[in-house]
Design an enzyme around this catalytic site. Structure first.
Site, PDB file in Angstrom:
ATOM      1  N   CYS A   2      20.459   3.596  -3.191  1.00  0.00           N
ATOM      2  CA  CYS A   2      21.706   4.138  -3.717  1.00  0.00           C
ATOM      3  C   CYS A   2      21.518   4.728  -5.112  1.00  0.00           C
ATOM      4  O   CYS A   2      20.595   4.361  -5.829  1.00  0.00           O
ATOM      5  CB  CYS A   2      22.742   3.024  -3.802  1.00  0.00           C
ATOM      6  N   ARG A  27      16.102  10.207  -3.679  1.00  0.00           N
ATOM      7  CA  ARG A  27      16.004   8.773  -3.403  1.00  0.00           C
ATOM      8  C   ARG A  27      16.456   8.439  -1.986  1.00  0.00           C
ATOM      9  O   ARG A  27      16.241   7.325  -1.521  1.00  0.00           O
ATOM     10  CB  ARG A  27      16.882   7.987  -4.389  1.00  0.00           C
ATOM     11  N   ASN A  99      25.534  -0.282  -7.169  1.00  0.00           N
ATOM     12  CA  ASN A  99      24.195  -0.369  -6.552  1.00  0.00           C
ATOM     13  C   ASN A  99      23.773  -1.824  -6.572  1.00  0.00           C
ATOM     14  O   ASN A  99      24.037  -2.523  -7.550  1.00  0.00           O
ATOM     15  CB  ASN A  99      23.152   0.394  -7.383  1.00  0.00           C
ATOM     16  N   GLY A 100      23.047  -2.247  -5.540  1.00  0.00           N
ATOM     17  CA  GLY A 100      22.558  -3.633  -5.521  1.00  0.00           C
ATOM     18  C   GLY A 100      23.151  -4.364  -4.335  1.00  0.00           C
ATOM     19  O   GLY A 100      23.710  -3.745  -3.424  1.00  0.00           O
ATOM     20  N   GLU A 481      -4.947  -3.322   7.016  1.00  0.00           N
ATOM     21  CA  GLU A 481      -4.024  -2.496   6.234  1.00  0.00           C
ATOM     22  C   GLU A 481      -4.733  -1.904   5.002  1.00  0.00           C
ATOM     23  O   GLU A 481      -4.543  -0.737   4.669  1.00  0.00           O
ATOM     24  CB  GLU A 481      -2.801  -3.338   5.833  1.00  0.00           C
ATOM     25  N   LYS A 485      -5.113   2.039   4.259  1.00  0.00           N
ATOM     26  CA  LYS A 485      -4.683   2.656   2.997  1.00  0.00           C
ATOM     27  C   LYS A 485      -5.813   3.503   2.426  1.00  0.00           C
ATOM     28  O   LYS A 485      -5.612   4.639   2.040  1.00  0.00           O
ATOM     29  CB  LYS A 485      -4.293   1.600   1.951  1.00  0.00           C
ATOM     30  N   GLU A 488      -6.684   6.713   4.608  1.00  0.00           N
ATOM     31  CA  GLU A 488      -5.721   7.812   4.728  1.00  0.00           C
ATOM     32  C   GLU A 488      -5.572   8.617   3.444  1.00  0.00           C
ATOM     33  O   GLU A 488      -5.235   9.795   3.503  1.00  0.00           O
ATOM     34  CB  GLU A 488      -4.370   7.367   5.295  1.00  0.00           C
ATOM     35  N   HIS A 504     -21.287 -10.293  14.831  1.00  0.00           N
ATOM     36  CA  HIS A 504     -21.371  -9.911  16.240  1.00  0.00           C
ATOM     37  C   HIS A 504     -21.609  -8.407  16.411  1.00  0.00           C
ATOM     38  O   HIS A 504     -21.326  -7.858  17.468  1.00  0.00           O
ATOM     39  CB  HIS A 504     -20.107 -10.353  16.983  1.00  0.00           C
ATOM     40  N   LYS A 600       4.857  11.925   7.160  1.00  0.00           N
ATOM     41  CA  LYS A 600       5.531  10.660   6.843  1.00  0.00           C
ATOM     42  C   LYS A 600       6.168  10.062   8.101  1.00  0.00           C
ATOM     43  O   LYS A 600       6.121   8.864   8.316  1.00  0.00           O
ATOM     44  CB  LYS A 600       6.586  10.896   5.759  1.00  0.00           C
TER      45      LYS A 600
END
Ligand code: M6R
Length: 605
Positions: A2, A27, A99-100, A481, A485, A488, A504, A600
């Site tokens: 927000c 945003r 906001n919040g 992950e 990161k 990419e 192995h 995205k």
């Protein structure tokens, strides 16, 4: 997330508010609204979708001379993106933007309804305006009622309030969410915004309000108080001059900003859900788990990694069988689907084609469905029976960071929730886990010491014939992950691997040009993982160990804090691998936010 704007002065407040909201568009939002108060008359406009809809709706309003105004772009958290849920929220004679998240809004709402107040939205924000008007009845003046109101709120807020019979004032308060106040000393105009960019060009210096601060402006003065009610010094800081920098809040890349935001957005995601002695998800019906023998988690990319990581938690904590599926595989494997399976889709965007197609298959087979998603009203949310929103706000960097963190914390809480409703967890254990959850935001705070260390170290990792990120247990999905990161955004080859599996096969690759990034937590399988790392060291792989415990044989070492729970180690190490990947990519002069070949939101299969 927000956005808030506010204005008091002689220019057209409508234009200032709409221009300010435009600056906050980046945003992300799904509805918007403004109120202009002139000569004790409110003009309010709200619309769903893009700001142009709001511009169109308010086109006949012209504002000449002195007025005050407040505006808001909303990113839905409590309640769908509709006009009635859009801000400003209104009472009899008061309008408010916020906001919040108000954590205790349900208790407050119940009390207010019992006193006869009617609610026209599903938001947490609306309680503030009615509570304020209720307090006004027993307070000596507006300021006392405002003061009393904010002390009754638990949670996070940046809020602006205007009142019909005080058309020259804006009341404000800040706790946990950003709020900035700018003054043009020559004209007496006052400006508010939730980030720098709407203020650029209007004022040169601003006050970044601190948590607990509140007060009011009236065109002549700023009346600013701290949480104890004492007047505080007004500290002005220079505004950045460049809007692009302002949108990134001074960070070099959105990815960097988003890594730094993780502590805040994880706090937001926990708020109202991890309570003192239980986990609550108001948005789901606990009976969804009745008759369920298996939870199937389905996702792609980073979201798949949260699925895999949480499978350890579901089986360990809630004693419920879990299977994990890639969306792109699941949809073509002719899966056997039975109605005792709960199908959980995990997605930042809510639009990923393969995850969506898999969800449709599950629905067609009659399975109950739940979405863990960052975007309300997205296709995946709309199609699922229930959804739990992560509260990461808009994620702009293609490389997902804060979405991963918030998904992870939701799934951790969900595993406890399932354990709780199935009586599979002892009270003491639940308390310990709840305590851990509340500690997570602290582990996500990026210190300059850590960031500097990683920046320096990154120069040694710009080449080589490959990276292995290794870990065991839930640190294996984190290794996956970390590797995703790095690859990419740096375009260097990297793989995530279970540390115990290296012998192995992959250990055949070990030589000084093979970089191993080893996740070595102290609270889970420490000795076993240590041995696996030593095996690689003995074959001359270059090793960077991330651990709270010293590791003598490491070529490089990043020390993390000593925590009592492995999940706290998990979140701290997550920040380390994100920063390391980003710093390597920056040194290689890559566009970190928009890496080559990637999008995205992957809406094609
Ligand atoms: O929006 P989703 O979470 O469904 O997206 C899934 C993947 O496309 C996404 O996580 C992708 O892997 C990111 N670029 C990873 O950083």
């Amino acid at each position: 997330m927000c956005g808030i704007v506010g204005y008091l002065g002689n220019q057209s407040s409508k234009d200032i508010l709409l221009d300010g909201l435009k600056e906050l568009e980046y945003r992300g939002y799904d509805s918007a609204g403004i109120t202009v108060l002139k000569d004790s008359n409110f003009s309010i406009y709200k619309s769903v979708g893009k700001l142009n809809n709001l511009v169109e709706k308010s086109k006949n309003l012209s504002v000449d001379g002195f007025s005050v105004g407040i505006g808001h772009t909303r990113w839905a958290t409590h309640g769908k993106p509709t006009e009635s849920n859009a801000h400003p929220h209104i009472g009899e004679a008061t309008h408010i933007v916020h906001n919040g998240i108000i954590e205790n809004y349900q208790e407050l709402k119940k009390e207010l309804i019992a006193k006869g107040y009617r609610f026209s939205s599903q938001t947490d924000t609306e309680v503030i305006v009615h509570l304020f008007e209720e307090n006004l009845k027993s307070s000596k003046d507006t300021f006392s009622a405002f003061n009393k109101t904010i002390f009754q709120l638990d949670g996070a807020y940046a809020l602006l309030l205007i009142k019909k019979d005080e058309p020259e004032k804006i009341y404000f308060a800040k706790e946990g969410s950003p709020l900035i106040l700018g003054t043009n000393r020559e004209t007496g105009e006052q400006f508010f915004a939730s980030s720098d960019s709407p203020l650029i060009g209007h004022v040169a210096e601003v006050i970044y309000l601190q948590d607990g601060e509140f007060g009011y402006v009236d065109g002549k003065n700023i009346n600013l108080f701290n949480g104890a009610g004492d007047e505080v010094e007004q500290v002005y800081k220079k505004l950045p001059e460049n809007r692009e920098i302002a949108q990134k809040d001074g960070y070099r890349f959105f990815m960097e900003k988003e890594i730094y935001e993780q502590s805040q957005v994880v706090s937001d995601t926990i708020m109202g859900r991890a309570l003192d002695s239980s986990i609550e998800f108001d948005e789901i019906d606990p009976t969804i788990f009745d008759g369920i023998n298996e939870i199937k988690l389905c996702a792609c990319g980073t979201s798949y990694h949260t699925a895999l990581a949480s499978s350890y938690l579901f089986e360990r904590i809630s004693k419920t069988r879990v299977s994990v599926e890639f969306g792109s595989e699941f949809r073509y494997k002719d899966p056997l689907l039975t109605k005792d399976t709960l199908f959980v889709s995990i997605s930042q965007s809510g639009e990923t084609a393969d995850t969506l197609a898999s969800l449709k298959m599950a629905k067609n087979a009659g399975l109950k469905t739940l979405a863990i998603c960052n975007v309300d009203n997205s296709s995946i949310v709309r199609l699922s029976d229930y959804s739990i929103l992560t509260r990461a706000g808009v994620e702009k960097g293609v490389a997902s960071t804060k979405a991963f963190a918030t998904q992870m914390v939701v799934l951790y809480m969900l595993s406890l929730y399932v354990a709780q409703i199935r009586n599979n967890i002892e009270k003491e254990r639940l308390q310990k886990e709840l305590h851990t959850i509340r500690e997570i935001p602290n582990t996500l705070t990026v210190t300059s010491k850590l960031h500097e260390k990683i920046k320096r170290l990154s120069k040694r990792y710009l080449h080589g014939h490959g990276f292995f990120f290794i870990g065991r247990d839930i640190f294996y999905p984190l290794a996956l992950e970390g590797a995703l990161k790095l690859k990419e955004i740096s375009y260097l080859h990297s793989e995530g691997y279970p540390a115990g599996e290296m012998k192995h096969g992959p250990i055949a690759l070990a030589d000084p040009e093979l970089f191993t990034i080893a996740l070595l937590p102290q609270n889970i399988l420490y000795e076993k993982t240590k041995s696996n790392i030593e095996e690689l060291g003995a074959r001359d792989s270059t090793i960077c160990v991330i651990s709270p415990k010293s590791f003598e044989l490491a070529d490089d070492f990043i020390r993390t804090s000593s925590h009592s729970h492995y999940m706290l180690e998990f979140f701290e190490m997550m920040v380390v691998v994100q920063l390391l990947s980003m710093e390597v990519a920056i040194r290689l002069q890559n566009d970190v936010d928009m890496p080559r070949n990637l999008a995205k939101s992957v809406t094609v299969e």
